[in-house]
Motif scaffolding. Structure first.
Motif, PDB file in Angstrom:
ATOM      1  N   THR A 297       5.391   2.837   7.664  1.00 40.79           N
ATOM      2  CA  THR A 297       4.161   3.454   8.133  1.00 40.79           C
ATOM      3  C   THR A 297       3.224   3.686   6.958  1.00 40.79           C
ATOM      4  O   THR A 297       3.656   3.984   5.842  1.00 40.79           O
ATOM      5  CB  THR A 297       4.434   4.791   8.838  1.00 40.79           C
ATOM      6  N   ALA A 298       1.924   3.550   7.226  1.00 37.87           N
ATOM      7  CA  ALA A 298       0.911   3.764   6.197  1.00 37.87           C
ATOM      8  C   ALA A 298      -0.432   3.987   6.874  1.00 37.87           C
ATOM      9  O   ALA A 298      -0.621   3.652   8.046  1.00 37.87           O
ATOM     10  CB  ALA A 298       0.827   2.572   5.245  1.00 37.87           C
ATOM     11  N   ASN A 299      -1.374   4.541   6.118  1.00 42.19           N
ATOM     12  CA  ASN A 299      -2.727   4.722   6.619  1.00 42.19           C
ATOM     13  C   ASN A 299      -3.547   3.469   6.349  1.00 42.19           C
ATOM     14  O   ASN A 299      -3.734   3.096   5.187  1.00 42.19           O
ATOM     15  CB  ASN A 299      -3.391   5.906   5.930  1.00 42.19           C
ATOM     16  N   PRO A 300      -4.075   2.802   7.393  1.00 45.73           N
ATOM     17  CA  PRO A 300      -4.974   1.670   7.161  1.00 45.73           C
ATOM     18  C   PRO A 300      -6.241   2.139   6.454  1.00 45.73           C
ATOM     19  O   PRO A 300      -6.585   3.328   6.508  1.00 45.73           O
ATOM     20  CB  PRO A 300      -5.293   1.168   8.582  1.00 45.73           C
ATOM     21  N   PRO A 301      -6.961   1.253   5.788  1.00 44.09           N
ATOM     22  CA  PRO A 301      -8.185   1.640   5.086  1.00 44.09           C
ATOM     23  C   PRO A 301      -9.165   2.351   6.023  1.00 44.09           C
ATOM     24  O   PRO A 301      -9.472   1.864   7.115  1.00 44.09           O
ATOM     25  CB  PRO A 301      -8.750   0.302   4.603  1.00 44.09           C
ATOM     26  N   GLY A 302      -9.638   3.512   5.611  1.00 46.52           N
ATOM     27  CA  GLY A 302     -10.618   4.249   6.394  1.00 46.52           C
ATOM     28  C   GLY A 302     -10.063   4.977   7.597  1.00 46.52           C
ATOM     29  O   GLY A 302     -10.826   5.542   8.384  1.00 46.52           O
ATOM     30  N   LYS A 303      -8.735   4.988   7.773  1.00 42.66           N
ATOM     31  CA  LYS A 303      -8.109   5.625   8.928  1.00 42.66           C
ATOM     32  C   LYS A 303      -7.301   6.851   8.483  1.00 42.66           C
ATOM     33  O   LYS A 303      -6.721   6.885   7.403  1.00 42.66           O
ATOM     34  CB  LYS A 303      -7.177   4.647   9.643  1.00 42.66           C
TER      35      LYS A 303
ATOM     36  N   ARG B 180       0.855  -1.181   0.000  1.00 48.62           N
ATOM     37  CA  ARG B 180       0.000   0.000   0.000  1.00 48.62           C
ATOM     38  C   ARG B 180       0.895   1.235   0.000  1.00 48.62           C
ATOM     39  O   ARG B 180       2.093   1.132   0.183  1.00 48.62           O
ATOM     40  CB  ARG B 180      -0.916  -0.010   1.223  1.00 48.62           C
ATOM     41  N   SER B 181       0.296   2.379  -0.199  1.00 49.49           N
ATOM     42  CA  SER B 181       1.057   3.613  -0.147  1.00 49.49           C
ATOM     43  C   SER B 181       1.618   3.807   1.255  1.00 49.49           C
ATOM     44  O   SER B 181       0.886   3.739   2.241  1.00 49.49           O
ATOM     45  CB  SER B 181       0.155   4.797  -0.520  1.00 49.49           C
ATOM     46  N   GLY B 182       2.933   4.008   1.356  1.00 46.39           N
ATOM     47  CA  GLY B 182       3.552   4.118   2.672  1.00 46.39           C
ATOM     48  C   GLY B 182       4.818   4.942   2.617  1.00 46.39           C
ATOM     49  O   GLY B 182       5.185   5.499   1.584  1.00 46.39           O
ATOM     50  N   ARG B 183       5.490   5.021   3.767  1.00 47.18           N
ATOM     51  CA  ARG B 183       6.742   5.768   3.851  1.00 47.18           C
ATOM     52  C   ARG B 183       7.472   5.370   5.128  1.00 47.18           C
ATOM     53  O   ARG B 183       7.029   4.489   5.864  1.00 47.18           O
ATOM     54  CB  ARG B 183       6.484   7.274   3.829  1.00 47.18           C
ATOM     55  N   ASP B 184       8.622   6.026   5.368  1.00 51.69           N
ATOM     56  CA  ASP B 184       9.396   5.827   6.609  1.00 51.69           C
ATOM     57  C   ASP B 184       9.712   4.356   6.854  1.00 51.69           C
ATOM     58  O   ASP B 184       9.367   3.796   7.890  1.00 51.69           O
ATOM     59  CB  ASP B 184       8.640   6.385   7.817  1.00 51.69           C
ATOM     60  N   GLY B 185      10.393   3.707   5.929  1.00 48.07           N
ATOM     61  CA  GLY B 185      10.685   2.292   6.057  1.00 48.07           C
ATOM     62  C   GLY B 185      12.059   2.000   6.631  1.00 48.07           C
ATOM     63  O   GLY B 185      12.964   2.831   6.591  1.00 48.07           O
TER      64      GLY B 185
ATOM     65  N   ASN C  55      -4.904   8.110  10.733  1.00 52.52           N
ATOM     66  CA  ASN C  55      -3.637   8.004  11.443  1.00 52.52           C
ATOM     67  C   ASN C  55      -2.757   6.944  10.807  1.00 52.52           C
ATOM     68  O   ASN C  55      -3.233   5.908  10.336  1.00 52.52           O
ATOM     69  CB  ASN C  55      -3.879   7.665  12.911  1.00 52.52           C
ATOM     70  N   ARG C  56      -1.436   7.195  10.839  1.00 52.08           N
ATOM     71  CA  ARG C  56      -0.482   6.274  10.243  1.00 52.08           C
ATOM     72  C   ARG C  56      -0.133   5.171  11.230  1.00 52.08           C
ATOM     73  O   ARG C  56       0.259   5.436  12.369  1.00 52.08           O
ATOM     74  CB  ARG C  56       0.774   7.019   9.804  1.00 52.08           C
ATOM     75  N   ALA C  57      -0.259   3.939  10.797  1.00 52.31           N
ATOM     76  CA  ALA C  57       0.049   2.770  11.614  1.00 52.31           C
ATOM     77  C   ALA C  57       1.337   2.123  11.124  1.00 52.31           C
ATOM     78  O   ALA C  57       1.872   2.458  10.069  1.00 52.31           O
ATOM     79  CB  ALA C  57      -1.098   1.761  11.554  1.00 52.31           C
ATOM     80  N   LEU C  58       1.846   1.170  11.915  1.00 49.11           N
ATOM     81  CA  LEU C  58       3.049   0.425  11.541  1.00 49.11           C
ATOM     82  C   LEU C  58       2.664  -0.901  10.903  1.00 49.11           C
ATOM     83  O   LEU C  58       1.795  -1.626  11.408  1.00 49.11           O
ATOM     84  CB  LEU C  58       3.917   0.162  12.766  1.00 49.11           C
ATOM     85  N   PHE C  59       3.336  -1.206   9.806  1.00 48.48           N
ATOM     86  CA  PHE C  59       3.141  -2.473   9.106  1.00 48.48           C
ATOM     87  C   PHE C  59       4.495  -3.164   8.964  1.00 48.48           C
ATOM     88  O   PHE C  59       5.517  -2.504   8.746  1.00 48.48           O
ATOM     89  CB  PHE C  59       2.544  -2.244   7.716  1.00 48.48           C
ATOM     90  N   ILE C  60       4.478  -4.491   9.080  1.00 50.02           N
ATOM     91  CA  ILE C  60       5.678  -5.289   8.830  1.00 50.02           C
ATOM     92  C   ILE C  60       5.387  -6.224   7.663  1.00 50.02           C
ATOM     93  O   ILE C  60       4.323  -6.851   7.599  1.00 50.02           O
ATOM     94  CB  ILE C  60       6.092  -6.094  10.076  1.00 50.02           C
ATOM     95  N   VAL C  61       6.318  -6.302   6.733  1.00 55.07           N
ATOM     96  CA  VAL C  61       6.151  -7.122   5.543  1.00 55.07           C
ATOM     97  C   VAL C  61       7.504  -7.748   5.225  1.00 55.07           C
ATOM     98  O   VAL C  61       8.551  -7.194   5.583  1.00 55.07           O
ATOM     99  CB  VAL C  61       5.636  -6.247   4.376  1.00 55.07           C
ATOM    100  N   ASN C  62       7.503  -8.911   4.585  1.00 58.46           N
ATOM    101  CA  ASN C  62       8.809  -9.461   4.215  1.00 58.46           C
ATOM    102  C   ASN C  62       9.365  -8.690   3.024  1.00 58.46           C
ATOM    103  O   ASN C  62       8.675  -7.897   2.392  1.00 58.46           O
ATOM    104  CB  ASN C  62       8.752 -10.974   3.982  1.00 58.46           C
ATOM    105  N   ILE C  63      10.610  -8.908   2.737  1.00 59.54           N
ATOM    106  CA  ILE C  63      11.323  -8.076   1.784  1.00 59.54           C
ATOM    107  C   ILE C  63      10.717  -8.123   0.389  1.00 59.54           C
ATOM    108  O   ILE C  63      10.887  -7.209  -0.419  1.00 59.54           O
ATOM    109  CB  ILE C  63      12.826  -8.480   1.732  1.00 59.54           C
ATOM    110  N   PHE C  64       9.937  -9.181   0.104  1.00 57.50           N
ATOM    111  CA  PHE C  64       9.335  -9.319  -1.218  1.00 57.50           C
ATOM    112  C   PHE C  64       7.880  -8.869  -1.246  1.00 57.50           C
ATOM    113  O   PHE C  64       7.150  -9.147  -2.194  1.00 57.50           O
ATOM    114  CB  PHE C  64       9.456 -10.760  -1.697  1.00 57.50           C
TER     115      PHE C  64
END
Length: 213
Positions: free
Chosen positions: A171-177, A154-159, A179-188
């Motif tokens: 960090t990214a905005n969850p759907p309908g939110k 998703r659209s994000g930043r500050d990785g 405020n920016r939340a933290l997301f963790i994803v694998n490198i791929f």
């Protein structure tokens, strides 16, 4: 290490009738509390750094900064052999010693477009940057950028990379939110997990370093 290299924001002098914030550098001795001030123009441009094996803050090689004139806040690789920076909308790369020796630098014309740089991997083999609102990674292949792929779903930043380079927090905005939340994803870009849900913004996350063996 007993010292920290940091930047701080200071208010401009009211007598100069200027507004906004100036960045200044500081070297802080953790044990004694002594604070040394860095105010030279190269610090303001982001060139000063810790170099492997050096006990003090290292000023950039003069020929390097002259050749790369106009570069603001370069991102030093962990081994201080490379600097990455945005040049004319592209993710540029310069070998510090090579540029310092020759006084020459040029684009290879295969650099990926980029809007912002976030983080080098701890081993210096990859870099994380932003392109059109998404987090993208590319590898360092000898003296050029290699494979490139989209990391964020998703659209994000500050990785930031974790210590072994297998996962990214951003960090990214969850759907309908709002405020920016933290997301963790694998490198791929797989197995994404949202780890925060609070009524305030999370910014500039950084992974804890791996404990020494």
């Amino acid at each position: 290490s007993k010292k920290l290299l940091v930047d701080i924001g200071t208010r401009r002098s009211a007598s100069r009738r200027e507004s906004g914030t100036l960045l200044e550098g500081r070297v802080i001795d953790i044990e004694s509390g002594k604070v040394d001030r860095l105010t030279n123009s190269d610090w303001m441009r982001g060139w000063n750094h810790w170099e492997p094996g050096q006990a003090e803050v290292v000023n950039p090689r003069r020929r390097l900064t002259e050749t790369l004139e106009g570069v603001d806040w370069p991102h030093w690789s962990p081994d201080a052999q490379w600097v990455a920076f945005i040049k004319d909308g592209f993710l540029a790369l310069a070998h510090v010693q090579g540029v310092s020796d020759s006084g020459r630098w040029f684009l290879y014309n295969n650099e990926p477009p980029a809007d912002d740089i976030y983080d080098w991997s701890w081993d210096g083999r990859a870099i994380l940057f932003n392109l059109n609102g998404h987090l993208v990674a590319t590898t360092l292949d000898k003296d050029k950028w290699g494979e490139m792929w989209v990391v964020s779903t998703r659209s994000g930043r500050d990785g930031s990379f974790n210590t072994d380079g297998s996962r990214v927090v951003y960090t990214a905005n969850p759907p309908g939110k709002r405020n920016r939340a933290l997301f963790i994803v694998n490198i791929f870009g797989e197995n994404e997990v949202q780890i925060t849900d609070a009524p305030y913004d999370f910014v500039s996350p950084h992974w804890q370093p791996r404990p020494p063996k």
